[in-house]
Design a protein around this motif. Structure first.
Motif, PDB file in Angstrom:
ATOM      1  N   VAL A 141      48.224 -20.623 -17.390  1.00  0.00           N
ATOM      2  CA  VAL A 141      47.405 -19.786 -18.276  1.00  0.00           C
ATOM      3  C   VAL A 141      46.938 -18.579 -17.466  1.00  0.00           C
ATOM      4  CG1 VAL A 141      45.334 -19.686 -19.714  1.00  0.00           C
ATOM      5  CG2 VAL A 141      46.671 -21.799 -19.591  1.00  0.00           C
ATOM      6  N   GLN A 143      44.990 -16.069 -18.161  1.00  0.00           N
ATOM      7  CA  GLN A 143      43.577 -15.691 -18.307  1.00  0.00           C
ATOM      8  C   GLN A 143      42.699 -16.416 -17.287  1.00  0.00           C
ATOM      9  OE1 GLN A 143      45.543 -16.691 -20.805  1.00  0.00           O
ATOM     10  NE2 GLN A 143      45.722 -14.894 -22.118  1.00  0.00           N
ATOM     11  N   SER A 144      42.990 -17.681 -17.039  1.00  0.00           N
ATOM     12  CA  SER A 144      42.194 -18.441 -16.068  1.00  0.00           C
ATOM     13  C   SER A 144      42.900 -18.547 -14.716  1.00  0.00           C
ATOM     14  CB  SER A 144      41.883 -19.838 -16.601  1.00  0.00           C
ATOM     15  OG  SER A 144      43.092 -20.522 -16.887  1.00  0.00           O
ATOM     16  N   ASP A 145      44.143 -18.063 -14.655  1.00  0.00           N
ATOM     17  CA  ASP A 145      44.957 -18.063 -13.433  1.00  0.00           C
ATOM     18  C   ASP A 145      45.064 -19.464 -12.828  1.00  0.00           C
ATOM     19  OD1 ASP A 145      46.598 -16.977 -11.496  1.00  0.00           O
ATOM     20  OD2 ASP A 145      44.943 -16.319 -10.221  1.00  0.00           O
TER      21      ASP A 145
END
Length: 185
Positions: A141, A143-145
């Motif tokens: 993901v 966005q959250s890396d």
């Protein structure tokens, strides 16, 4: 020659619907069997609705290129391996060991069970098999890396930290977030 006792081969505990379907299939293949030994032929095909105990797998189409997937997953697997080796050295139990070969990381915790973490390039996922929580499939993901299980939103590192802390009775911190910062481009 067609055996007369063919219906006896269908288990008695099989539902009547399945018995009829099996008998109809068998008798349609043997038209020479006397009509008095045949069961009633079904006029419509039997449809069986299957009930699953677990939900169907979620299919996620990843936007990652295969090169980016390998870079991220290799960095993650290397980080997990290094952190687990350090953790097991600190715990000092000879029954516990970690091993990594061909994209498969195995963490053997003796009586607690074995974790298997492996790369799945066709799906662009990392799969985890846990002795506590069972199998899970993690997607990257951006966005959250990090790698997240899309059904419950929990990260791979979070789950491992939580379960290993409970099992080993020591505070475990793997720091698996920020995967992309570990890649040397």
């Amino acid at each position: 020659m067609f055996p007369r006792n063919i219906l006896r081969r269908i288990p008695k505990n099989t539902s009547l619907c399945w018995q009829n379907a099996a008998a109809n299939r068998i008798f349609s293949l043997a038209g020479h069997v006397p009509s008095k030994t045949r069961g009633p032929l079904a006029t419509q095909p039997y449809m069986c609705r299957r009930t699953l105990s677990t939900p169907a797998p979620m299919v996620n189409v990843s936007d990652l290129s295969i090169e980016r997937y390998h870079a991220l997953s290799d960095a993650t697997m290397t980080t997990i391996l290094e952190r687990l080796e350090d953790l097991l050295d600190a715990v000092g139990n000879d029954a516990h060991e970690v091993d990594y070969h061909s994209g498969v990381l195995t963490l053997n915790l003796g009586t607690y069970g074995t974790y298997v973490i492996n790369k799945q390039p066709p799906n662009k996922q990392i799969w985890l098999s846990s002795p506590l929580s069972g199998p899970k499939r993690y997607d990257y993901v951006p966005q959250s890396d990090d790698w997240r299980y899309l059904r419950d939103g929990m990260g791979l590192g979070e789950l491992l930290e939580e379960e290993l802390t409970d099992m080993l009775r020591t505070n475990v911190s793997l720091h698996l977030e920020g995967v992309s910062t570990q890649i040397q481009e």
